[in-house]
Design an enzyme around this catalytic site. Sequence first.
Site, PDB file in Angstrom:
ATOM      1  N   MET A   1       0.847  -1.194   0.000  1.00 37.71           N
ATOM      2  CA  MET A   1       0.000   0.000   0.000  1.00 37.71           C
ATOM      3  C   MET A   1       0.885   1.248   0.000  1.00 37.71           C
ATOM      4  O   MET A   1       1.739   1.402   0.872  1.00 37.71           O
ATOM      5  CB  MET A   1      -0.905  -0.025   1.234  1.00 37.71           C
ATOM      6  N   GLN A  53       5.809  -5.474  -5.254  1.00 40.27           N
ATOM      7  CA  GLN A  53       4.753  -5.154  -6.217  1.00 40.27           C
ATOM      8  C   GLN A  53       5.256  -4.116  -7.206  1.00 40.27           C
ATOM      9  O   GLN A  53       5.804  -3.081  -6.825  1.00 40.27           O
ATOM     10  CB  GLN A  53       3.491  -4.624  -5.555  1.00 40.27           C
ATOM     11  N   CYS A  83      -4.644  -0.485  -9.643  1.00 37.61           N
ATOM     12  CA  CYS A  83      -4.617   0.903  -9.174  1.00 37.61           C
ATOM     13  C   CYS A  83      -5.294   1.823 -10.203  1.00 37.61           C
ATOM     14  O   CYS A  83      -4.905   1.844 -11.370  1.00 37.61           O
ATOM     15  CB  CYS A  83      -3.184   1.360  -8.919  1.00 37.61           C
ATOM     16  N   HIS A 154      -9.223  -8.065  -5.986  1.00 38.73           N
ATOM     17  CA  HIS A 154      -9.919  -7.057  -5.186  1.00 38.73           C
ATOM     18  C   HIS A 154     -11.369  -7.077  -5.682  1.00 38.73           C
ATOM     19  O   HIS A 154     -11.628  -6.757  -6.846  1.00 38.73           O
ATOM     20  CB  HIS A 154      -9.242  -5.700  -5.400  1.00 38.73           C
ATOM     21  N   ASN A 194      -9.665 -10.148  -1.806  1.00 38.75           N
ATOM     22  CA  ASN A 194      -9.297  -8.903  -1.109  1.00 38.75           C
ATOM     23  C   ASN A 194     -10.460  -7.919  -1.171  1.00 38.75           C
ATOM     24  O   ASN A 194     -11.238  -7.909  -2.111  1.00 38.75           O
ATOM     25  CB  ASN A 194      -8.047  -8.317  -1.799  1.00 38.75           C
ATOM     26  N   GLY A 195     -10.545  -7.082  -0.125  1.00 33.60           N
ATOM     27  CA  GLY A 195     -11.525  -5.989  -0.122  1.00 33.60           C
ATOM     28  C   GLY A 195     -12.485  -6.076   1.049  1.00 33.60           C
ATOM     29  O   GLY A 195     -13.274  -7.022   1.135  1.00 33.60           O
ATOM     30  N   GLY A 196     -12.378  -5.122   1.974  1.00 28.83           N
ATOM     31  CA  GLY A 196     -13.371  -4.991   3.048  1.00 28.83           C
ATOM     32  C   GLY A 196     -13.333  -6.072   4.116  1.00 28.83           C
ATOM     33  O   GLY A 196     -14.314  -6.218   4.852  1.00 28.83           O
ATOM     34  N   GLY A 216      -5.761  -5.093   3.708  1.00 34.69           N
ATOM     35  CA  GLY A 216      -5.009  -3.846   3.639  1.00 34.69           C
ATOM     36  C   GLY A 216      -5.342  -2.918   4.791  1.00 34.69           C
ATOM     37  O   GLY A 216      -4.704  -2.933   5.848  1.00 34.69           O
ATOM     38  N   ARG A 217      -6.414  -2.142   4.600  1.00 36.05           N
ATOM     39  CA  ARG A 217      -6.699  -1.062   5.543  1.00 36.05           C
ATOM     40  C   ARG A 217      -6.947  -1.532   6.972  1.00 36.05           C
ATOM     41  O   ARG A 217      -6.538  -0.862   7.913  1.00 36.05           O
ATOM     42  CB  ARG A 217      -7.919  -0.257   5.046  1.00 36.05           C
TER      43      ARG A 217
HETATM   44  C1  LIG Z   1      -3.392   4.169   1.283  1.00 39.70           C
HETATM   45  C2  LIG Z   1      -3.588   3.010   0.337  1.00 39.70           C
HETATM   46  C3  LIG Z   1      -2.583   2.662  -0.531  1.00 39.70           C
HETATM   47  C4  LIG Z   1      -2.741   1.574  -1.400  1.00 39.70           C
HETATM   48  N1  LIG Z   1      -1.703   1.235  -2.212  1.00 39.70           N
HETATM   49  C5  LIG Z   1      -1.800   0.115  -2.974  1.00 39.70           C
HETATM   50  C6  LIG Z   1      -0.705  -0.354  -3.745  1.00 39.70           C
HETATM   51  O1  LIG Z   1       0.386   0.240  -3.755  1.00 39.70           O
HETATM   52  N2  LIG Z   1      -0.864  -1.482  -4.471  1.00 39.70           N
HETATM   53  C7  LIG Z   1      -2.046  -2.196  -4.459  1.00 39.70           C
HETATM   54  O2  LIG Z   1      -2.151  -3.234  -5.100  1.00 39.70           O
HETATM   55  N3  LIG Z   1      -3.098  -1.765  -3.753  1.00 39.70           N
HETATM   56  C8  LIG Z   1      -3.003  -0.651  -3.009  1.00 39.70           C
HETATM   57  N4  LIG Z   1      -4.067  -0.251  -2.268  1.00 39.70           N
HETATM   58  C9  LIG Z   1      -5.318  -1.062  -2.277  1.00 39.70           C
HETATM   59  C10 LIG Z   1      -5.247  -2.141  -1.195  1.00 39.70           C
HETATM   60  O3  LIG Z   1      -4.153  -3.002  -1.434  1.00 39.70           O
HETATM   61  C11 LIG Z   1      -6.503  -2.988  -1.188  1.00 39.70           C
HETATM   62  O4  LIG Z   1      -6.674  -3.625  -2.428  1.00 39.70           O
HETATM   63  C12 LIG Z   1      -7.748  -2.165  -0.893  1.00 39.70           C
HETATM   64  O5  LIG Z   1      -7.528  -1.225   0.144  1.00 39.70           O
HETATM   65  C13 LIG Z   1      -8.924  -3.092  -0.495  1.00 39.70           C
HETATM   66  O6  LIG Z   1      -8.551  -3.929   0.561  1.00 39.70           O
HETATM   67  P1  LIG Z   1      -8.893  -3.570   2.101  1.00 39.70           P
HETATM   68  O7  LIG Z   1     -10.367  -3.319   2.182  1.00 39.70           O
HETATM   69  O8  LIG Z   1      -8.449  -4.778   2.876  1.00 39.70           O
HETATM   70  O9  LIG Z   1      -8.115  -2.337   2.426  1.00 39.70           O
HETATM   71  C14 LIG Z   1      -3.948   0.837  -1.400  1.00 39.70           C
HETATM   72  C15 LIG Z   1      -4.964   1.210  -0.518  1.00 39.70           C
HETATM   73  C16 LIG Z   1      -4.809   2.289   0.333  1.00 39.70           C
HETATM   74  C17 LIG Z   1      -5.929   2.658   1.280  1.00 39.70           C
END
Ligand SMILES: Cc1cc2nc3c(=O)[nH]c(=O)nc-3n(C[C@H](O)[C@H](O)[C@H](O)COP(=O)(O)O)c2cc1C
Length: 319
Positions: A1, A53, A83, A154, A194-196, A216-217
Amino acid sequence: MMDCTDRHERYFLRLLSKKVMLYTEMVATKSAIHGDRNKILGFNKIEKPLGLQVGGSDKKELSTVCKIAEDLGYDEININLGCPSKKVQQNKFGACLIKEPDLVAECVNEMVKSCSIPVTAKTRIGFDDTENFQYLNNFVNKISAAGCKTIILHARKAILKGLTPKENLKIPKLNYPMVYEIKKNNPNLEIVINGGITNCLQIKEHLQKCDGVMIGRAIYQNPYFLAEIENEIFSNLNVPSRSEITEKLVEYVKEETQKGTRVNQIMRHTVGLYYGQNGANKWKRFLSDNMMARDSDFQKVDHIMEIAQNNEKANQPIS
Ligand SMILES: Cc1cc2nc3c(=O)[nH]c(=O)nc-3n(C[C@H](O)[C@H](O)[C@H](O)COP(=O)(O)O)c2cc1C
């Protein structure tokens, strides 16, 4: 991220879990090839298993980065196909590549030929008005035929025009059944959802239908969730407490500051360590008063143990 999973964050997360796979921020091929290699790609061995990545769509550059990643000791190289940011689209990488399955397949093919570490992909389930199983399945099949056997999905589409990257993480609706369907139709592929995802119960449910879960978050916001995962999902009965983590981090801060790292570059990642716990505000206040400035004094880091130990006591169950 981006702006989150730098090497200090990964070091911190590795203290919480030995088992999970960690990934770098997305690195553009050109930066990986021409930039300050140690600064951009350097890592501490403790962070492994670690995936790099990469963002790009130039076959030659991607294959060069694969060789660099392998030589540096990365365990996996992952191509970003998810992205949606404007800048990323202008450079022709990230989510806009979902529109170009043949180009992606050619890139993956070159990447697989140029290294012996696994090449994986992270993508979304669709783009703009296209969110259908046939399209995604075809995309996944093209990438896998080119040699990518692990695909992180995602579970929301990307809107390529009109939404900010932040909005693109919440406005398109999550569609987990689409990911499950992809796994069902491609049993030989490793499909990571992935996601949420925010708790262990959800993880267990997804693992009934997919091979892995990426988070991620929820972990950035509440890093100790990773220790819960280590315990509940990986059955590690000896996960460290928050104050034990802090103790190890203090040692790390001392080592790193001698090499020129600033205290705030490390401690900024720990704001959520006491998320949902007694003492969370005290912890955050101490960090913001003492450790978030560029010129934070590393000696203050010793005082943080006091807060950690007090918080530990404040969260003991009353017997
Ligand atoms: C601040 C931030 C930076 C992110 N940077 C990347 C990244 O560099 N590469 C990527 O594949 N996804 C990136 N994402 C997306 C996350 O990897 C993930 O796919 C997305 O947040 C959904 O997953 P989550 O709900 O578990 O956060 C980023 C998300 C956030 C919030």
